[in-house]
Write an enzyme that holds these catalytic residues in place. Structure first.
Site, PDB file in Angstrom:
ATOM      1  CD  GLU A   1      -0.635  -1.787  -5.654  1.00 11.20           C
ATOM      2  OE1 GLU A   1       0.377  -1.405  -6.305  1.00 11.20           O
ATOM      3  OE2 GLU A   1      -0.684  -1.820  -4.419  1.00 11.20           O
TER       4      GLU A   1
ATOM      5  CB  CYS B   1      -0.903   0.008   1.231  1.00 12.36           C
ATOM      6  SG  CYS B   1      -2.003   1.431   1.322  1.00 12.36           S
TER       7      CYS B   1
END
Length: 225
Positions: free
Chosen positions: A102, A2
């Site tokens: 992402e 992340c």
């Protein structure tokens, strides 16, 4: 992994969701593109009734400065790594998020996607510690990651630890074994992922347009829902 997140709930929505009061409400602004080494809102087990701001990137005691912060910690090894093990045992925290980003590797380059819960904020599992250096003290946080669910596996081989509703107290007040049991993939059917524009690539771009769907022609890739 992340490596980019967001938090654009109103202050009232944030405080209500966390059942906590912001320590410095005047510093809170909606953020659509929070990058590593920037401040982010957290709630710690030491003070669960307060939302505070911490530096994203946990600074071990031997760090030379804020730029050395570690933004993620693998859940499988967090109890063993010297940089994390004390914080894992003693200093859990929650990191609220309106969605994280992402980048999927494709033959045409990396394409950014937004992953979020359509009906609520996400609460990411984190740990924190205090670092002292250069005549200042800084609280810093890292986000734990785990194996991906099927949705996330299309984008990356890791995903942040996401807590299911009702698990917040266990994360903040349970012991390491109880927290370890929560470090598993989050259910696919509670998340949505969609492709967004490349404006997110530049951390200086921080506006609502970041989260808009990219409606240009897909490069052979479908939307993940």
């Amino acid at each position: 992994m992340c490596g980019r997140t967001s938090l654009f709930a109103t202050l009232e929505e944030l405080e209500a969701r966390l059942d906590a009061t912001h320590a410095a409400p005047g510093t809170y602004d909606p953020r659509y593109n929070i990058a590593p080494q920037e401040p982010m809102e957290v709630v710690t087990g030491a003070d669960p009734g307060t939302v505070e701001r911490q530096h994203w990137g946990l600074l071990p005691e031997w760090a030379d400065g804020p730029g050395d912060g570690l933004i993620n910690a693998r859940a499988e090894t967090v109890a063993e790594k010297p940089a994390f093990r004390e914080s894992w045992t003693e200093r859990p925290c929650l990191v609220p998020s309106s969605g994280f980003y992402e980048w999927q590797a494709t033959p045409h380059g990396k394409e950014p996607h937004r992953v979020h819960r359509p009906d609520d904020l996400m609460l990411l599992g984190g740990i924190w510690r205090e670092w002292t250096g250069d005549d200042r003290t800084l609280r810093s946080v890292t986000i734990l990651t785990t194996e991906p669910n099927d949705l996330m596996a299309e984008l990356h081989d890791r995903m942040p630890v996401l807590l299911r509703p009702g698990e917040e107290a266990t994360w903040l007040h349970g012991g390491p074994e109880a927290r370890a049991a929560l470090c598993r993939p989050y259910p696919d059917d509670d998340l949505e992922a969609y492709r967004i524009g490349t404006a997110v690539n530049d951390p200086s771009n921080d506006h609502p347009g970041i989260v808009e769907r990219d409606t240009t022609e897909q490069s052979g890739l479908g939307e993940f829902v």
